[in-house]
Write a protein that holds these residues in place. Structure first.
Motif, PDB file in Angstrom:
ATOM      1  N   GLU A 187       0.820  -1.213   0.000  1.00  0.00           N
ATOM      2  CA  GLU A 187       0.000   0.000   0.000  1.00  0.00           C
ATOM      3  C   GLU A 187       0.850   1.258   0.000  1.00  0.00           C
ATOM      4  OE1 GLU A 187      -2.590   1.384   3.518  1.00  0.00           O
ATOM      5  OE2 GLU A 187      -4.001   0.377   2.155  1.00  0.00           O
ATOM      6  N   SER A 188       1.961   1.237   0.767  1.00  0.00           N
ATOM      7  CA  SER A 188       2.807   2.427   0.842  1.00  0.00           C
ATOM      8  C   SER A 188       4.204   2.063   1.328  1.00  0.00           C
ATOM      9  CB  SER A 188       2.196   3.471   1.787  1.00  0.00           C
ATOM     10  OG  SER A 188       2.129   2.961   3.117  1.00  0.00           O
ATOM     11  N   ALA A 189       5.125   3.018   1.154  1.00  0.00           N
ATOM     12  CA  ALA A 189       6.498   2.866   1.649  1.00  0.00           C
ATOM     13  C   ALA A 189       6.950   4.202   2.207  1.00  0.00           C
ATOM     14  CB  ALA A 189       7.427   2.408   0.535  1.00  0.00           C
ATOM     15  N   GLU A 190       7.660   4.157   3.328  1.00  0.00           N
ATOM     16  CA  GLU A 190       8.079   5.392   3.997  1.00  0.00           C
ATOM     17  C   GLU A 190       9.494   5.242   4.543  1.00  0.00           C
ATOM     18  OE1 GLU A 190       6.704   8.215   7.789  1.00  0.00           O
ATOM     19  OE2 GLU A 190       5.490   6.490   7.171  1.00  0.00           O
ATOM     20  N   ALA A 191      10.342   6.232   4.251  1.00  0.00           N
ATOM     21  CA  ALA A 191      11.729   6.182   4.710  1.00  0.00           C
ATOM     22  C   ALA A 191      11.808   6.349   6.223  1.00  0.00           C
ATOM     23  CB  ALA A 191      12.547   7.264   4.019  1.00  0.00           C
ATOM     24  N   ILE A 192      12.724   5.600   6.843  1.00  0.00           N
ATOM     25  CA  ILE A 192      13.018   5.751   8.272  1.00  0.00           C
ATOM     26  C   ILE A 192      14.288   6.579   8.430  1.00  0.00           C
ATOM     27  CG2 ILE A 192      13.624   4.527  10.394  1.00  0.00           C
ATOM     28  CD1 ILE A 192      11.986   2.150   9.325  1.00  0.00           C
ATOM     29  N   ASP A 193      15.318   6.198   7.677  1.00  0.00           N
ATOM     30  CA  ASP A 193      16.568   6.957   7.601  1.00  0.00           C
ATOM     31  C   ASP A 193      17.200   6.621   6.257  1.00  0.00           C
ATOM     32  OD1 ASP A 193      17.823   4.412   7.944  1.00  0.00           O
ATOM     33  OD2 ASP A 193      17.750   4.664  10.119  1.00  0.00           O
ATOM     34  N   ASN A 194      18.481   6.929   6.077  1.00  0.00           N
ATOM     35  CA  ASN A 194      19.081   6.695   4.757  1.00  0.00           C
ATOM     36  C   ASN A 194      19.524   5.245   4.535  1.00  0.00           C
ATOM     37  OD1 ASN A 194      21.356   6.562   6.357  1.00  0.00           O
ATOM     38  ND2 ASN A 194      22.544   8.047   5.167  1.00  0.00           N
ATOM     39  N   LYS A 195      19.233   4.376   5.522  1.00  0.00           N
ATOM     40  CA  LYS A 195      19.598   2.965   5.382  1.00  0.00           C
ATOM     41  C   LYS A 195      18.406   2.019   5.514  1.00  0.00           C
ATOM     42  CE  LYS A 195      23.307   1.384   5.396  1.00  0.00           C
ATOM     43  NZ  LYS A 195      24.170   0.887   4.286  1.00  0.00           N
ATOM     44  N   SER A 196      17.231   2.560   5.837  1.00  0.00           N
ATOM     45  CA  SER A 196      16.081   1.683   6.046  1.00  0.00           C
ATOM     46  C   SER A 196      14.771   2.407   5.763  1.00  0.00           C
ATOM     47  CB  SER A 196      16.085   1.138   7.475  1.00  0.00           C
ATOM     48  OG  SER A 196      16.009   2.194   8.412  1.00  0.00           O
ATOM     49  N   PHE A 197      13.734   1.613   5.532  1.00  0.00           N
ATOM     50  CA  PHE A 197      12.401   2.159   5.277  1.00  0.00           C
ATOM     51  C   PHE A 197      11.379   1.099   5.662  1.00  0.00           C
ATOM     52  CE2 PHE A 197      14.054   0.125   1.509  1.00  0.00           C
ATOM     53  CZ  PHE A 197      13.002  -0.640   1.018  1.00  0.00           C
ATOM     54  N   GLN A 198      10.135   1.497   5.776  1.00  0.00           N
ATOM     55  CA  GLN A 198       9.092   0.538   6.112  1.00  0.00           C
ATOM     56  C   GLN A 198       8.094   0.413   4.976  1.00  0.00           C
ATOM     57  OE1 GLN A 198       7.515   2.209   9.771  1.00  0.00           O
ATOM     58  NE2 GLN A 198       5.774   3.121   8.694  1.00  0.00           N
ATOM     59  N   ILE A 199       7.620  -0.808   4.789  1.00  0.00           N
ATOM     60  CA  ILE A 199       6.601  -1.098   3.786  1.00  0.00           C
ATOM     61  C   ILE A 199       5.324  -1.488   4.511  1.00  0.00           C
ATOM     62  CG2 ILE A 199       5.873  -2.848   2.109  1.00  0.00           C
ATOM     63  CD1 ILE A 199       8.619  -2.753   0.892  1.00  0.00           C
ATOM     64  N   THR A 200       4.213  -0.920   4.075  1.00  0.00           N
ATOM     65  CA  THR A 200       2.915  -1.238   4.661  1.00  0.00           C
ATOM     66  C   THR A 200       2.057  -1.957   3.632  1.00  0.00           C
ATOM     67  OG1 THR A 200       3.008   0.721   6.089  1.00  0.00           O
ATOM     68  CG2 THR A 200       0.847  -0.295   5.754  1.00  0.00           C
ATOM     69  N   LEU A 201       1.534  -3.118   4.017  1.00  0.00           N
ATOM     70  CA  LEU A 201       0.632  -3.872   3.150  1.00  0.00           C
ATOM     71  C   LEU A 201      -0.795  -3.362   3.314  1.00  0.00           C
ATOM     72  CD1 LEU A 201       1.972  -7.483   3.885  1.00  0.00           C
ATOM     73  CD2 LEU A 201       2.630  -5.968   2.000  1.00  0.00           C
ATOM     74  N   ASP A 202      -1.675  -3.779   2.424  1.00  0.00           N
ATOM     75  CA  ASP A 202      -3.068  -3.339   2.518  1.00  0.00           C
ATOM     76  C   ASP A 202      -3.790  -3.978   3.697  1.00  0.00           C
ATOM     77  OD1 ASP A 202      -3.074  -5.891   1.410  1.00  0.00           O
ATOM     78  OD2 ASP A 202      -4.829  -5.510   0.157  1.00  0.00           O
ATOM     79  N   LYS A 203      -3.227  -5.109   4.218  1.00  0.00           N
ATOM     80  CA  LYS A 203      -3.809  -5.747   5.400  1.00  0.00           C
ATOM     81  C   LYS A 203      -2.760  -6.629   6.068  1.00  0.00           C
ATOM     82  CE  LYS A 203      -5.757  -9.521   2.616  1.00  0.00           C
ATOM     83  NZ  LYS A 203      -7.004 -10.235   2.214  1.00  0.00           N
ATOM     84  N   ASP A 204      -3.002  -6.948   7.314  1.00  0.00           N
ATOM     85  CA  ASP A 204      -2.101  -7.811   8.077  1.00  0.00           C
ATOM     86  C   ASP A 204      -2.175  -9.230   7.513  1.00  0.00           C
ATOM     87  OD1 ASP A 204      -0.665  -9.279   9.919  1.00  0.00           O
ATOM     88  OD2 ASP A 204      -1.796  -8.599  11.672  1.00  0.00           O
ATOM     89  N   PRO A 205      -1.053  -9.801   7.050  1.00  0.00           N
ATOM     90  CA  PRO A 205      -1.091 -11.168   6.509  1.00  0.00           C
ATOM     91  C   PRO A 205      -1.332 -12.227   7.578  1.00  0.00           C
ATOM     92  CG  PRO A 205       1.163 -10.390   6.633  1.00  0.00           C
ATOM     93  CD  PRO A 205       0.287  -9.212   6.976  1.00  0.00           C
TER      94      PRO A 205
END
Length: 356
Positions: free
Chosen positions: A269-287
């Motif tokens: 669903e989306s992706a958001e940077a945490i810092d310059n070495k990592s980021f988080q990915i969000t799915l449309d629902k909890d698998p």
């Protein structure tokens, strides 16, 4: 003619000998080294072969933090000297409530073989190989390239995560104590599933084709279940309509077959940077289970750069998982990246990530 005899007084003689170093008593006393306290190495005092891949070892004293630190695994392996090509596959783990008794995962034991082992060049201990296999109740497909095998506490099978001190705090009410015979306070006997690191199972099609599937790290006791995931080699998928049977040299699987079906990939669903070495990915629902494990994405920057990133094991919180950039690269400020799943485990490939 008489020769003059020079008489030396006892006091002067003693002083002369001391100065010249000829007084052996004084010299010996001065040359004695100071006694240093030498730390005694822990040694194996008892061992039991619990099943085909697990040994329980009791030591003369607790192992140090350095001797059980996963970051030192390759060094720790050398502390254990086995015969017949055996080795440990992960670090020893102290049992809950024990002083110096550890669960030690090893390479698969060969039935009928007598093994010897010593710890840090200590006294050798011997044991007979166990031919006991773990009782697994069932298997099922979970994605197009991954399946799981599941065991249950009520069947008298426990993952070692439930009975070792290292994971006690994180296991909540799943943690419990067993005695040296791996019985609980009510006398119920348990088989122990030790670390599945580097373990494989064989999956065979109804036409007789055999495929080796590798354990997906950190899935063996995830989400409060004993359902480790196994994945086909890169690029291979389960063929819908084909019946597969799972076998192993360390487990007996009661309901060992499933018929493959087409699975819809996870949806990003989306992706958001945490810092310059990592980021988080969000799915449309909890698998609802650890399906991020082992997955990678490629970040394609609008500056022409390409960066690979891999899921950080055990980081999932519901539908959100953290990914770390690989190969010592970094996310560049102001660059817009397209997030492209590698291996068709998720869709779409139109989600973007922009670093600040």
């Amino acid at each position: 003619m008489y020769k003059k005899v020079k008489i030396v007084s006892p006091v002067l003689l003693g002083l002369t000998l001391a100065i010249t170093g000829c007084n052996t008593d004084i010299q010996d006393n001065q040359s004695e080294p100071k006694q240093e306290q030498i730390q005694k190495e822990a040694q194996i005092t008892r061992l039991q072969s619990l099943n085909a891949m697990t040994i329980q070892m009791t030591f003369s004293e607790p192992l140090s933090e350095e001797e059980v630190n996963i970051d030192n695994l390759e060094k720790i392996k050398k502390n254990f000297e086995f015969n017949n090509d055996m080795s440990i596959v992960n670090v020893p783990r102290l049992k809950i409530g024990a002083k110096s008794t550890y669960i030690v995962p090893v390479t698969i034991q060969k039935p009928g073989t007598t093994y010897t082992v010593s710890y840090k060049d200590g006294e050798k201990q011997s044991f007979e190989a166990s031919d006991e296999k773990i009782n697994i109740r069932q298997t099922r497909q979970v994605t197009n390239d991954t399946f799981e095998i599941e065991s249950f506490i009520e069947d008298g099978v426990t993952d070692y995560a439930n009975i070792i001190e290292a994971y006690r705090a994180g296991r909540g009410n799943l943690a419990f104590q067993v005695d040296d015979e791996n019985k609980d306070e009510n006398g119920k006997q348990y088989q122990v599933i030790s670390s599945l690191r580097d373990r494989v199972v064989t999956i065979t099609t109804d036409k007789g084709e055999e495929i080796k599937a590798n354990y997906v790290p950190f899935t063996q006791a995830a989400d409060g279940r004993q359902a480790p995931k196994f994945r086909l080699p890169d690029g291979q998928t389960l063929n819908p309509g084909t019946k597969y049977t799972v076998t192993s040299d360390w487990a007996i699987i009661k309901n060992s077959s499933f018929t493959a079906k087409e699975f819809t990939p996870l949806t990003i669903e989306s992706a958001e940077a945490i810092d310059n070495k990592s980021f988080q990915i969000t799915l449309d629902k909890d698998p609802g289970m650890e399906l991020f494990a082992g997955r990678k994405v490629e970040l394609r920057g609008d500056d022409g750069s390409n960066i690979e990133a891999q899921y950080r094991f055990s980081s999932r919180k519901g539908p959100v998982g953290i990914f770390d950039v690989l190969n010592e690269k970094t996310l560049q400020s102001g660059v817009k990246y397209a997030v492209v799943p590698m291996g068709n485990w998720a869709t779409p490939d139109t989600v973007t990530l922009t670093t600040k």
